[in-house]
Motif scaffolding. Structure first.
Motif, PDB file in Angstrom:
ATOM      1  N   VAL A   1      24.229   0.678  10.380  1.00  0.00           N
ATOM      2  CA  VAL A   1      23.664  -0.602   9.953  1.00  0.00           C
ATOM      3  C   VAL A   1      22.427  -0.320   9.097  1.00  0.00           C
ATOM      4  CG1 VAL A   1      22.540  -2.714  10.751  1.00  0.00           C
ATOM      5  CG2 VAL A   1      24.509  -1.798  12.002  1.00  0.00           C
TER       6      VAL A   1
ATOM      7  N   CYS B   1      16.969  -5.191   5.054  1.00  0.00           N
ATOM      8  CA  CYS B   1      18.400  -5.466   4.935  1.00  0.00           C
ATOM      9  C   CYS B   1      18.708  -6.953   4.806  1.00  0.00           C
ATOM     10  CB  CYS B   1      19.153  -4.892   6.121  1.00  0.00           C
ATOM     11  SG  CYS B   1      18.566  -5.505   7.719  1.00  0.00           S
TER      12      CYS B   1
ATOM     13  N   LEU C   1      30.833 -23.300  -7.544  1.00  0.00           N
ATOM     14  CA  LEU C   1      29.706 -23.203  -6.605  1.00  0.00           C
ATOM     15  C   LEU C   1      29.496 -24.518  -5.844  1.00  0.00           C
ATOM     16  CD1 LEU C   1      27.191 -21.153  -8.810  1.00  0.00           C
ATOM     17  CD2 LEU C   1      28.898 -20.319  -7.188  1.00  0.00           C
TER      18      LEU C   1
ATOM     19  N   GLY D   1      24.561 -12.813  -1.120  1.00  0.00           N
ATOM     20  CA  GLY D   1      24.397 -12.027   0.106  1.00  0.00           C
ATOM     21  C   GLY D   1      23.046 -11.356   0.226  1.00  0.00           C
TER      22      GLY D   1
ATOM     23  N   PHE E   1      38.936 -17.548  -6.644  1.00  0.00           N
ATOM     24  CA  PHE E   1      38.230 -18.074  -5.469  1.00  0.00           C
ATOM     25  C   PHE E   1      39.165 -18.979  -4.657  1.00  0.00           C
ATOM     26  CE2 PHE E   1      33.400 -17.945  -6.145  1.00  0.00           C
ATOM     27  CZ  PHE E   1      33.438 -16.948  -7.100  1.00  0.00           C
TER      28      PHE E   1
ATOM     29  N   LEU F   1      32.620 -13.209   4.319  1.00  0.00           N
ATOM     30  CA  LEU F   1      33.322 -13.169   5.608  1.00  0.00           C
ATOM     31  C   LEU F   1      34.170 -14.403   5.841  1.00  0.00           C
ATOM     32  CD1 LEU F   1      30.357 -11.978   7.879  1.00  0.00           C
ATOM     33  CD2 LEU F   1      32.099 -10.555   6.785  1.00  0.00           C
TER      34      LEU F   1
ATOM     35  N   GLY G   1      21.535  -5.666   2.765  1.00  0.00           N
ATOM     36  CA  GLY G   1      22.377  -4.871   3.679  1.00  0.00           C
ATOM     37  C   GLY G   1      23.854  -5.074   3.381  1.00  0.00           C
TER      38      GLY G   1
ATOM     39  N   PHE H   1      29.056  -7.584  16.055  1.00  0.00           N
ATOM     40  CA  PHE H   1      29.373  -7.562  14.629  1.00  0.00           C
ATOM     41  C   PHE H   1      28.068  -7.840  13.904  1.00  0.00           C
ATOM     42  CE2 PHE H   1      30.530  -9.349  10.542  1.00  0.00           C
ATOM     43  CZ  PHE H   1      31.459  -8.403  10.106  1.00  0.00           C
TER      44      PHE H   1
ATOM     45  N   GLY I   1      25.037  -6.135   0.616  1.00  0.00           N
ATOM     46  CA  GLY I   1      25.259  -5.640  -0.748  1.00  0.00           C
ATOM     47  C   GLY I   1      25.484  -4.133  -0.768  1.00  0.00           C
TER      48      GLY I   1
ATOM     49  N   ARG J   1      27.571 -17.821 -13.980  1.00  0.00           N
ATOM     50  CA  ARG J   1      28.109 -18.130 -12.641  1.00  0.00           C
ATOM     51  C   ARG J   1      28.393 -19.621 -12.508  1.00  0.00           C
ATOM     52  NH1 ARG J   1      27.970 -14.410  -8.604  1.00  0.00           N
ATOM     53  NH2 ARG J   1      26.907 -12.539  -9.291  1.00  0.00           N
TER      54      ARG J   1
ATOM     55  N   ALA K   1      28.120  -7.151 -10.213  1.00  0.00           N
ATOM     56  CA  ALA K   1      28.480  -8.252 -11.117  1.00  0.00           C
ATOM     57  C   ALA K   1      27.991  -7.897 -12.512  1.00  0.00           C
ATOM     58  CB  ALA K   1      27.809  -9.549 -10.660  1.00  0.00           C
TER      59      ALA K   1
ATOM     60  N   LEU L   1      29.531   3.198   4.777  1.00  0.00           N
ATOM     61  CA  LEU L   1      28.869   2.668   5.976  1.00  0.00           C
ATOM     62  C   LEU L   1      29.850   2.241   7.062  1.00  0.00           C
ATOM     63  CD1 LEU L   1      25.983   0.650   4.320  1.00  0.00           C
ATOM     64  CD2 LEU L   1      25.802   2.788   5.605  1.00  0.00           C
TER      65      LEU L   1
ATOM     66  N   GLN M   1      32.147 -20.367 -11.845  1.00  0.00           N
ATOM     67  CA  GLN M   1      32.474 -20.322 -10.408  1.00  0.00           C
ATOM     68  C   GLN M   1      32.365 -21.706  -9.763  1.00  0.00           C
ATOM     69  OE1 GLN M   1      29.988 -17.311  -8.595  1.00  0.00           O
ATOM     70  NE2 GLN M   1      30.873 -15.674  -9.835  1.00  0.00           N
TER      71      GLN M   1
ATOM     72  N   GLY N   1      25.082 -10.389   7.408  1.00  0.00           N
ATOM     73  CA  GLY N   1      23.915 -10.782   6.627  1.00  0.00           C
ATOM     74  C   GLY N   1      23.952 -12.290   6.481  1.00  0.00           C
ATOM     75  N   ARG N   2      24.354 -12.746   5.289  1.00  0.00           N
ATOM     76  CA  ARG N   2      24.437 -14.192   5.072  1.00  0.00           C
ATOM     77  C   ARG N   2      25.866 -14.715   5.213  1.00  0.00           C
ATOM     78  NH1 ARG N   2      21.915 -16.734   0.353  1.00  0.00           N
ATOM     79  NH2 ARG N   2      21.086 -18.325   1.728  1.00  0.00           N
TER      80      ARG N   2
ATOM     81  N   ALA O   1      28.050  -4.232  -3.715  1.00  0.00           N
ATOM     82  CA  ALA O   1      28.206  -5.476  -4.476  1.00  0.00           C
ATOM     83  C   ALA O   1      27.852  -5.248  -5.937  1.00  0.00           C
ATOM     84  CB  ALA O   1      27.305  -6.558  -3.879  1.00  0.00           C
TER      85      ALA O   1
HETATM   86  C1  FAD Z   1      29.759 -17.974  -4.532  1.00  0.00           C
HETATM   87  C2  FAD Z   1      29.840 -16.502  -4.257  1.00  0.00           C
HETATM   88  C3  FAD Z   1      29.691 -15.600  -5.280  1.00  0.00           C
HETATM   89  C4  FAD Z   1      29.772 -14.228  -5.039  1.00  0.00           C
HETATM   90  N1  FAD Z   1      29.610 -13.354  -6.071  1.00  0.00           N
HETATM   91  C5  FAD Z   1      29.678 -12.033  -5.835  1.00  0.00           C
HETATM   92  C6  FAD Z   1      29.514 -11.100  -6.909  1.00  0.00           C
HETATM   93  O1  FAD Z   1      29.277 -11.472  -8.047  1.00  0.00           O
HETATM   94  N2  FAD Z   1      29.614  -9.774  -6.615  1.00  0.00           N
HETATM   95  C7  FAD Z   1      29.850  -9.317  -5.355  1.00  0.00           C
HETATM   96  O2  FAD Z   1      29.918  -8.101  -5.159  1.00  0.00           O
HETATM   97  N3  FAD Z   1      30.013 -10.177  -4.326  1.00  0.00           N
HETATM   98  C8  FAD Z   1      29.919 -11.510  -4.533  1.00  0.00           C
HETATM   99  N4  FAD Z   1      30.073 -12.382  -3.481  1.00  0.00           N
HETATM  100  C9  FAD Z   1      30.385 -11.864  -2.139  1.00  0.00           C
HETATM  101  C10 FAD Z   1      29.156 -11.555  -1.243  1.00  0.00           C
HETATM  102  O3  FAD Z   1      28.027 -12.331  -1.611  1.00  0.00           O
HETATM  103  C11 FAD Z   1      28.813 -10.074  -1.304  1.00  0.00           C
HETATM  104  O4  FAD Z   1      29.880  -9.276  -0.815  1.00  0.00           O
HETATM  105  C12 FAD Z   1      27.565  -9.736  -0.473  1.00  0.00           C
HETATM  106  O5  FAD Z   1      27.202  -8.403  -0.716  1.00  0.00           O
HETATM  107  C13 FAD Z   1      27.756  -9.949   1.018  1.00  0.00           C
HETATM  108  O6  FAD Z   1      26.472  -9.940   1.625  1.00  0.00           O
HETATM  109  P1  FAD Z   1      26.199 -10.690   3.012  1.00  0.00           P
HETATM  110  O7  FAD Z   1      24.798 -10.442   3.387  1.00  0.00           O
HETATM  111  O8  FAD Z   1      26.595 -12.116   2.923  1.00  0.00           O
HETATM  112  O9  FAD Z   1      27.171  -9.893   3.953  1.00  0.00           O
HETATM  113  P2  FAD Z   1      28.190 -10.494   5.047  1.00  0.00           P
HETATM  114  O10 FAD Z   1      29.200 -11.328   4.344  1.00  0.00           O
HETATM  115  O11 FAD Z   1      27.428 -11.120   6.148  1.00  0.00           O
HETATM  116  O12 FAD Z   1      28.877  -9.140   5.533  1.00  0.00           O
HETATM  117  C14 FAD Z   1      29.708  -8.407   4.656  1.00  0.00           C
HETATM  118  C15 FAD Z   1      29.933  -7.016   5.225  1.00  0.00           C
HETATM  119  O13 FAD Z   1      28.701  -6.301   5.180  1.00  0.00           O
HETATM  120  C16 FAD Z   1      28.364  -5.815   6.467  1.00  0.00           C
HETATM  121  N5  FAD Z   1      26.911  -5.840   6.585  1.00  0.00           N
HETATM  122  C17 FAD Z   1      26.084  -6.889   6.436  1.00  0.00           C
HETATM  123  N6  FAD Z   1      24.809  -6.510   6.611  1.00  0.00           N
HETATM  124  C18 FAD Z   1      24.836  -5.192   6.890  1.00  0.00           C
HETATM  125  C19 FAD Z   1      23.852  -4.210   7.176  1.00  0.00           C
HETATM  126  N7  FAD Z   1      22.542  -4.507   7.227  1.00  0.00           N
HETATM  127  N8  FAD Z   1      24.240  -2.938   7.408  1.00  0.00           N
HETATM  128  C20 FAD Z   1      25.556  -2.598   7.372  1.00  0.00           C
HETATM  129  N9  FAD Z   1      26.531  -3.476   7.119  1.00  0.00           N
HETATM  130  C21 FAD Z   1      26.174  -4.755   6.874  1.00  0.00           C
HETATM  131  C22 FAD Z   1      29.052  -6.759   7.439  1.00  0.00           C
HETATM  132  O14 FAD Z   1      29.277  -6.146   8.702  1.00  0.00           O
HETATM  133  C23 FAD Z   1      30.350  -7.040   6.703  1.00  0.00           C
HETATM  134  O15 FAD Z   1      31.269  -5.997   6.949  1.00  0.00           O
HETATM  135  C24 FAD Z   1      30.001 -13.758  -3.714  1.00  0.00           C
HETATM  136  C25 FAD Z   1      30.121 -14.677  -2.660  1.00  0.00           C
HETATM  137  C26 FAD Z   1      30.041 -16.041  -2.921  1.00  0.00           C
HETATM  138  C27 FAD Z   1      30.140 -17.011  -1.788  1.00  0.00           C
END
Ligand code: FAD
Length: 309
Positions: free
Chosen positions: A188, A104, A221, A131, A265, A73, A134, A65, A136, A215, A143, A182, A219, A68-69, A141
């Protein structure tokens, strides 16, 4: 997972000098602070290591699997039988003209800062989304009226099964609300290119600061979460408001709580399990369905995947 396969993969990763951990508690890599052990957590430092890690995992038949961060999830309490590959080490970011290229694993916030420092506008919305680039791109993603698809101009991806490197073209991304192609294509993202516009550095910074203060104001946080739990069923339908109207703010299952500050949330008030969160999600969905005839779909993703009811 077959212990021998994991051991062999670990030896190969060590020989390739790619960082990894065995029996890594996923709660430590999730913004929700939830999740049991993964057989392996792998931390490639660059695209070469990422590709090589995919090859090793494939050779040993280890399920993978990509994360990213972990900010969107919900890792299961039982963890993940296989390898979770975290991209956060692949975080180079550069600017050429009006184009910003980000690895990414670069955070959306770091990419937005880099754009600001180069006097480029277009990524302000991404400031504060916790996040990676990648994640995003995968999630499209967004906002405050902006989303990745507005600025995405292309990139590079790897197919982890074939090892093939693929050029990402915008027209093939099928971007829509919190969706890209994707997942369907099993790709990836390795790096993404964003086309931005020249702008006034101070005005860009002011917009970013405004988004950040909104935010902080709206939110929760101060508690671990994965952001908004549900997708908007329609562009102007806000699930948070419906949850609030249904009187569900503050509803708790174990350590999971519908946030008092932002009903969209679910927060971890301490010791929440993935089971608590899923049960609470079910309670909210059932209630909104019976009160408003709308069963909102989850934006957060369960790992391993558990199909929604
Ligand atoms: C406090 C808070 C506020 C948030 N605010 C927003 C917001 O305003 N807008 C918003 O859209 N989201 C928001 N999020 C949700 C989150 O941050 C986003 O969805 C972000 O894009 C996820 O990125 P990540 O790196 O953490 O991905 P992960 O959570 O690690 O993974 C998410 C998905 O992306 C896939 N993925 C990760 N990296 C890659 C890659 N390199 N290639 C292909 N697939 C990949 C994973 O397999 C998984 O399916 C928020 C989250 C929190 C905790």
């Amino acid at each position: 997972m077959d212990e021998k396969k994991t051991e062999r993969a670990a030896q190969k990763l060590a020989a390739a000098k790619t960082a990894f951990k065995r029996e890594a508690m996923l709660s430590g890599y999730s913004s929700f602070k939830i999740g049991g052990p993964a057989d392996l957590a792998v931390f490639p430092a660059d695209a070469g290591e990422l590709k090589n890690a995919f090859r090793i995992l494939k050779e040993e038949g280890i399920p993978l699997f990509i994360a990213g961060r972990g900010s969107n999830l919900l890792f299961d309490d039982a963890g993940f039988r296989g390898a979770v590959v975290f991209t956060t080490g692949i975080d180079r970011c550069s600017v050429s003209g009006t184009r910003l290229t980000a690895g990414c694993g670069c955070t959306m916030t770091a990419a937005a800062r880099r754009a600001r420092d180069s006097g480029l506008s277009g990524l302000e919305f991404a400031y504060g989304i916790p996040g990676t680039v990648g994640g995003g791109v995968f999630m499209n993603a967004g906002a405050y009226g902006g989303q990745i698809s507005d600025v995405f101009a292309g990139g590079t991806a790897i197919n982890p099964v074939s090892g093939e490197t693929v050029a990402l073209e915008k027209e093939d991304m099928d971007f829509s609300y919190r969706h890209s192609s994707l997942a369907r294509r099993g790709l990836v993202v390795v790096e993404a290119v964003f086309e931005l516009q020249r702008g006034d550095r101070r005005e860009i910074a002011a917009r970013m600061n405004d988004f950040q203060s909104r935010r902080k104001e709206k939110q929760p946080l101060e508690y671990p979460s994965a952001g908004s739990v549900f997708k908007r069923p329609a562009p102007d339908v806000y699930v948070g408001k419906m949850i609030d109207d249904a009187g569900l703010k503050g509803t708790r299952v174990g350590g999971a709580e519908v946030s008092e500050k932002h009903a969209g949330f679910i927060v971890n008030r301490g010791g929440a399990t993935s089971r608590d969160v899923r049960e609470l999600i079910g309670i909210v969905q059932d209630r909104l369905e019976s009160e408003f005839g709308i069963r909102p779909e989850c934006e957060i993703l369960t790992v391993p995947e558990i199909p929604e009811k």
